[in-house]
Every structure is written in structure tokens, then in C-alpha cells.
Design a protein around this motif. Sequence first.
Motif, PDB file in Angstrom:
ATOM      1  N   LEU A 122       0.883  -1.194  -0.073  1.00 25.87           N
ATOM      2  CA  LEU A 122      -0.020   0.079  -0.048  1.00 25.87           C
ATOM      3  C   LEU A 122       0.933   1.399   0.027  1.00 25.87           C
ATOM      4  O   LEU A 122       0.523   2.133  -0.714  1.00 25.87           O
ATOM      5  CB  LEU A 122      -1.028   0.069   1.173  1.00 25.87           C
ATOM      6  N   GLY A 123       1.913   1.292   0.774  1.00 25.27           N
ATOM      7  CA  GLY A 123       2.867   2.404   0.663  1.00 25.27           C
ATOM      8  C   GLY A 123       3.511   2.666  -0.634  1.00 25.27           C
ATOM      9  O   GLY A 123       3.720   3.657  -1.160  1.00 25.27           O
ATOM     10  N   ASP A 124       3.980   1.539  -1.227  1.00 28.25           N
ATOM     11  CA  ASP A 124       4.459   1.712  -2.406  1.00 28.25           C
ATOM     12  C   ASP A 124       3.616   2.304  -3.497  1.00 28.25           C
ATOM     13  O   ASP A 124       4.069   3.063  -4.358  1.00 28.25           O
ATOM     14  CB  ASP A 124       4.837   0.111  -2.969  1.00 28.25           C
ATOM     15  N   GLN A 125       2.176   1.843  -3.436  1.00 33.50           N
ATOM     16  CA  GLN A 125       1.347   2.293  -4.196  1.00 33.50           C
ATOM     17  C   GLN A 125       1.055   3.697  -4.076  1.00 33.50           C
ATOM     18  O   GLN A 125       0.867   4.481  -4.917  1.00 33.50           O
ATOM     19  CB  GLN A 125      -0.211   1.695  -4.276  1.00 33.50           C
ATOM     20  N   ILE A 126       0.932   4.375  -3.054  1.00 35.21           N
ATOM     21  CA  ILE A 126       0.871   5.836  -2.595  1.00 35.21           C
ATOM     22  C   ILE A 126       1.899   6.251  -3.319  1.00 35.21           C
ATOM     23  O   ILE A 126       1.818   7.627  -3.895  1.00 35.21           O
ATOM     24  CB  ILE A 126       0.656   6.179  -1.292  1.00 35.21           C
ATOM     25  N   VAL A 127       3.398   6.030  -2.922  1.00 38.52           N
ATOM     26  CA  VAL A 127       4.403   6.744  -3.735  1.00 38.52           C
ATOM     27  C   VAL A 127       4.243   6.745  -5.099  1.00 38.52           C
ATOM     28  O   VAL A 127       4.343   7.788  -5.572  1.00 38.52           O
ATOM     29  CB  VAL A 127       5.700   5.808  -2.876  1.00 38.52           C
ATOM     30  N   ALA A 128       3.846   5.539  -5.738  1.00 39.42           N
ATOM     31  CA  ALA A 128       3.549   5.604  -7.004  1.00 39.42           C
ATOM     32  C   ALA A 128       2.638   6.418  -7.552  1.00 39.42           C
ATOM     33  O   ALA A 128       2.781   7.300  -8.756  1.00 39.42           O
ATOM     34  CB  ALA A 128       3.321   4.128  -7.722  1.00 39.42           C
ATOM     35  N   PHE A 129       1.473   6.710  -7.036  1.00 34.55           N
ATOM     36  CA  PHE A 129       0.444   7.467  -7.352  1.00 34.55           C
ATOM     37  C   PHE A 129       0.772   9.028  -6.953  1.00 34.55           C
ATOM     38  O   PHE A 129       0.667   9.692  -8.278  1.00 34.55           O
ATOM     39  CB  PHE A 129      -0.635   7.379  -6.194  1.00 34.55           C
ATOM     40  N   ALA A 130       1.658   9.401  -5.969  1.00 30.52           N
ATOM     41  CA  ALA A 130       2.255  10.643  -6.015  1.00 30.52           C
ATOM     42  C   ALA A 130       2.941  10.891  -7.081  1.00 30.52           C
ATOM     43  O   ALA A 130       2.966  12.271  -7.851  1.00 30.52           O
ATOM     44  CB  ALA A 130       2.927  10.953  -4.442  1.00 30.52           C
ATOM     45  N   MET A 131       3.913  10.306  -7.414  1.00 31.25           N
ATOM     46  CA  MET A 131       5.196  10.529  -8.535  1.00 31.25           C
ATOM     47  C   MET A 131       4.267  10.382  -9.846  1.00 31.25           C
ATOM     48  O   MET A 131       4.441  11.457 -10.350  1.00 31.25           O
ATOM     49  CB  MET A 131       5.793   9.266  -8.501  1.00 31.25           C
ATOM     50  N   ALA A 132       3.220   9.598 -10.271  1.00 30.25           N
ATOM     51  CA  ALA A 132       2.484   9.900 -11.376  1.00 30.25           C
ATOM     52  C   ALA A 132       1.754  11.075 -11.578  1.00 30.25           C
ATOM     53  O   ALA A 132       1.344  11.623 -12.811  1.00 30.25           O
ATOM     54  CB  ALA A 132       1.366   8.526 -11.408  1.00 30.25           C
ATOM     55  N   ASN A 133       1.318  11.907 -10.314  1.00 30.93           N
ATOM     56  CA  ASN A 133       0.585  13.118 -10.316  1.00 30.93           C
ATOM     57  C   ASN A 133       1.667  14.208  -9.847  1.00 30.93           C
ATOM     58  O   ASN A 133       1.145  15.345  -9.321  1.00 30.93           O
ATOM     59  CB  ASN A 133      -0.451  13.024  -9.237  1.00 30.93           C
ATOM     60  N   ALA A 134       3.012  13.989 -10.033  1.00 37.86           N
ATOM     61  CA  ALA A 134       3.866  15.025  -9.554  1.00 37.86           C
ATOM     62  C   ALA A 134       3.548  16.330  -9.987  1.00 37.86           C
ATOM     63  O   ALA A 134       3.645  17.603  -9.294  1.00 37.86           O
ATOM     64  CB  ALA A 134       5.308  14.750  -9.842  1.00 37.86           C
ATOM     65  N   ASP A 135       3.374  16.826 -11.171  1.00 37.32           N
ATOM     66  CA  ASP A 135       3.229  17.966 -11.644  1.00 37.32           C
ATOM     67  C   ASP A 135       2.002  18.627 -11.295  1.00 37.32           C
ATOM     68  O   ASP A 135       1.953  19.986 -10.526  1.00 37.32           O
ATOM     69  CB  ASP A 135       2.818  17.931 -13.371  1.00 37.32           C
TER      70      ASP A 135
END
Length: 207
Positions: free
Chosen positions: A144-157
Motif C-alpha cells: 500500500l505504501g508503495d502504491q501511494i508513492v507511485a500515485f504521488a509520482m504519477a501526479n507530481a506536476d
Amino acid sequence: MGRHESAKPTRRRSPFLMAVMVVPAAALLAAGGGALPVAADVPVPDGVTITGGDSSVLMVAAPQAVNMANLRKVDPPPDTLPVGRAPESGLQVKTILAARAISAEFPEILTIGGVRPDSLRWHPNGLALDVMIANYGSAEGIALGDQIVAFAMANADRFALQDCIWRDTYYTPDGGAQVGGYGHYDHVHITTKGGGYPTGAEIYTAR
């Protein structure tokens, strides 16, 4: 806790990347010049031009007084993000945006910390979130933590993301990941660049 290898972020959701924007809740127009926010589908009176800037916020440059009768109230868009798990008092707009988007995408997250005293400026200035992970030592919690990091990175802009910290690894939007000495095993730390404090006229939407 021992040092951990940087896990490759994986996404459990569809390939759809959730982009989030901030638009004003209503036109805030007054006599005089300057750039003033206006909702996206408000009809623009004669003599008023739309200027650029942040593509998620439209600005109206009014060279003269604008007749309020020419404007109509705009209902919030149907994809408005509700208030999420983070207390929003003291948070800046991009941090609120990230908190609401994460809350909507990951309803299993029950607690997100925001403003608090700290020796560093991120939390006191409303620039940081602590996304708490239940059962953070389990395989499910780590995923779950990995998925949240990935989600934040995908929406970085959209989030004006500065960094994430999770399980001893420091992540940046350019793909960098440094391991060692960072801690953060029970929550994902997310830092944004802020975007300023809200005026109360913002609407946060997911598109």
C-alpha cells in the motif's frame, strides 16, 4: 530497523493517471485592473481577456470595471474532490490537493497528518503530509505504501510534488531514489511546493 532496498513502485489501480486541478469556486471580480480568478465556463464580457499561467487556474485580466450582471454563478464540477483524511487548516493548496486525491484513491487510508510543530519547515508551513499506513510491517502494508508513492509520482506536476519518503528511501519526481538514513516505516511522507495558502474560493477536482 534494517536498511531496505528501494522497492519498485507498483500501481494497483488502472493505468488511468489521476490528474488533479484547482479552479476558483466562483468569479471574484472587482473594478480596476489586475488578474482575477474566474470559473472556467463563466462567459467572458466584452473587453476582458483570458491570460495564461497555471493551466489549472484561469485568470481574467480586466482592463476596466466588469459588470457583475454579465456573470453567472457556476455550479461546482461533478468530479469535485471532497475533504479527505487530512485536517486542512494551515495546509497550502497543492498539499490539500494531494491529501484529497490520496484520500479518494485510497479509501483504506484512515489518517493523514498535516500541520504540526517540527524543527524543519515542511510541516509547520503546510507543505507536508504524513500518510499513515496500517499494518505497515506486513506485505499488504508495504504494498500500500508503495502504491501511494507511485500515485504521488504519477501526479507530481499537479501536486507540485517535491519528494516522498517511505521505508528508508527518499524519492523525487525525476525518478531519483536514495536509500539509507530516512526512516519513515509507518507512514509515507509527502512534500509539495505549496502553491500558497487557500483563499476559500478553491475547488479541487479530479480529472
